[in-house]
Design a protein around this motif. Structure first.
Motif, PDB file in Angstrom:
ATOM      1  N   ASN A  27     -10.877 -13.568   6.503  1.00  0.00           N
ATOM      2  CA  ASN A  27     -12.173 -14.213   6.751  1.00  0.00           C
ATOM      3  C   ASN A  27     -12.151 -15.107   7.983  1.00  0.00           C
ATOM      4  N   LEU A  28     -10.986 -15.641   8.312  1.00  0.00           N
ATOM      5  CA  LEU A  28     -10.860 -16.440   9.534  1.00  0.00           C
ATOM      6  C   LEU A  28     -10.755 -15.572  10.784  1.00  0.00           C
ATOM      7  N   GLY A  29     -10.599 -14.263  10.595  1.00  0.00           N
ATOM      8  CA  GLY A  29     -10.486 -13.361  11.724  1.00  0.00           C
ATOM      9  C   GLY A  29      -9.054 -13.175  12.209  1.00  0.00           C
ATOM     10  N   TYR A  30      -8.097 -13.700  11.448  1.00  0.00           N
ATOM     11  CA  TYR A  30      -6.695 -13.580  11.855  1.00  0.00           C
ATOM     12  C   TYR A  30      -6.138 -12.195  11.550  1.00  0.00           C
ATOM     13  N   LEU A  31      -6.658 -11.552  10.507  1.00  0.00           N
ATOM     14  CA  LEU A  31      -6.249 -10.190  10.150  1.00  0.00           C
ATOM     15  C   LEU A  31      -7.433  -9.249  10.308  1.00  0.00           C
ATOM     16  N   THR A  32      -7.173  -8.037  10.745  1.00  0.00           N
ATOM     17  CA  THR A  32      -8.220  -7.025  10.776  1.00  0.00           C
ATOM     18  C   THR A  32      -8.359  -6.421   9.381  1.00  0.00           C
ATOM     19  N   GLU A  33      -9.424  -5.659   9.165  1.00  0.00           N
ATOM     20  CA  GLU A  33      -9.630  -4.992   7.881  1.00  0.00           C
ATOM     21  C   GLU A  33      -8.463  -4.051   7.578  1.00  0.00           C
ATOM     22  N   ALA A  34      -8.004  -3.331   8.588  1.00  0.00           N
ATOM     23  CA  ALA A  34      -6.886  -2.395   8.387  1.00  0.00           C
ATOM     24  C   ALA A  34      -5.603  -3.145   8.020  1.00  0.00           C
ATOM     25  N   GLU A  35      -5.354  -4.269   8.672  1.00  0.00           N
ATOM     26  CA  GLU A  35      -4.165  -5.064   8.358  1.00  0.00           C
ATOM     27  C   GLU A  35      -4.254  -5.637   6.954  1.00  0.00           C
ATOM     28  N   ARG A  36      -5.450  -6.088   6.574  1.00  0.00           N
ATOM     29  CA  ARG A  36      -5.655  -6.623   5.232  1.00  0.00           C
ATOM     30  C   ARG A  36      -5.352  -5.559   4.186  1.00  0.00           C
ATOM     31  N   ARG A  37      -5.909  -4.350   4.392  1.00  0.00           N
ATOM     32  CA  ARG A  37      -5.678  -3.246   3.438  1.00  0.00           C
ATOM     33  C   ARG A  37      -4.204  -2.877   3.383  1.00  0.00           C
ATOM     34  N   GLU A  38      -3.546  -2.868   4.528  1.00  0.00           N
ATOM     35  CA  GLU A  38      -2.120  -2.526   4.573  1.00  0.00           C
ATOM     36  C   GLU A  38      -1.287  -3.530   3.772  1.00  0.00           C
ATOM     37  N   ILE A  39      -1.590  -4.816   3.921  1.00  0.00           N
ATOM     38  CA  ILE A  39      -0.825  -5.853   3.231  1.00  0.00           C
ATOM     39  C   ILE A  39      -1.024  -5.766   1.721  1.00  0.00           C
ATOM     40  N   VAL A  40      -2.274  -5.631   1.267  1.00  0.00           N
ATOM     41  CA  VAL A  40      -2.519  -5.616  -0.177  1.00  0.00           C
ATOM     42  C   VAL A  40      -2.358  -4.238  -0.788  1.00  0.00           C
ATOM     43  N   GLY A  41      -2.142  -3.227   0.046  1.00  0.00           N
ATOM     44  CA  GLY A  41      -1.868  -1.890  -0.461  1.00  0.00           C
ATOM     45  C   GLY A  41      -3.087  -1.131  -0.932  1.00  0.00           C
ATOM     46  N   GLU A  42      -4.244  -1.436  -0.353  1.00  0.00           N
ATOM     47  CA  GLU A  42      -5.472  -0.734  -0.719  1.00  0.00           C
ATOM     48  C   GLU A  42      -5.633   0.518   0.132  1.00  0.00           C
ATOM     49  N   GLU A  43      -6.181   1.546  -0.485  1.00  0.00           N
ATOM     50  CA  GLU A  43      -6.543   2.753   0.269  1.00  0.00           C
ATOM     51  C   GLU A  43      -7.846   2.485   0.992  1.00  0.00           C
ATOM     52  N   GLU A  44      -8.079   3.201   2.082  1.00  0.00           N
ATOM     53  CA  GLU A  44      -9.291   2.980   2.864  1.00  0.00           C
ATOM     54  C   GLU A  44     -10.560   3.276   2.078  1.00  0.00           C
ATOM     55  N   ASN A  45     -10.521   4.224   1.171  1.00  0.00           N
ATOM     56  CA  ASN A  45     -11.718   4.598   0.415  1.00  0.00           C
ATOM     57  C   ASN A  45     -11.836   3.858  -0.902  1.00  0.00           C
ATOM     58  N   SER A  46     -10.941   2.921  -1.182  1.00  0.00           N
ATOM     59  CA  SER A  46     -10.966   2.257  -2.470  1.00  0.00           C
ATOM     60  C   SER A  46     -12.023   1.164  -2.566  1.00  0.00           C
TER      61      SER A  46
END
Length: 50
Positions: A27-46
Motif C-alpha cells: 500500500n505504501l508503493g514499496y512492493l509491486t502487485e507481482a512482488e506482493r503475490r510472489e512473497i505471499v505465494g498467491e497465484e495471479e488468478n486467485s
C-alpha cells in the motif's frame, strides 16, 4: 528505511511478518502487485475483484 525485498520475504517465511505486513509495504508503493503475490505465494488468478 524499509527492509530489502529479500528481507521482507525472509521475515514472512520465518513468520515474523504476516499478510497484513506485506500489504502495508504494498500500500505504501514499496512492493509491486507481482512482488506482493510472489512473497505471499498467491497465484495471479486467485484474487477476485469486483
Amino acid at each position: 528505511m524499509f527492509p530489502s525485498k529479500a528481507d521482507i520475504q525472509f521475515f514472512y517465511d520465518f513468520g515474523l511478518y504476516d499478510v497484513s505486513d506485506i500489504d502495508f509495504f504494498y500500500n505504501l508503493g514499496y512492493l509491486t502487485e507481482a512482488e506482493r503475490r510472489e512473497i505471499v505465494g498467491e497465484e495471479e488468478n486467485s484474487e477476485v475483484e469486483a
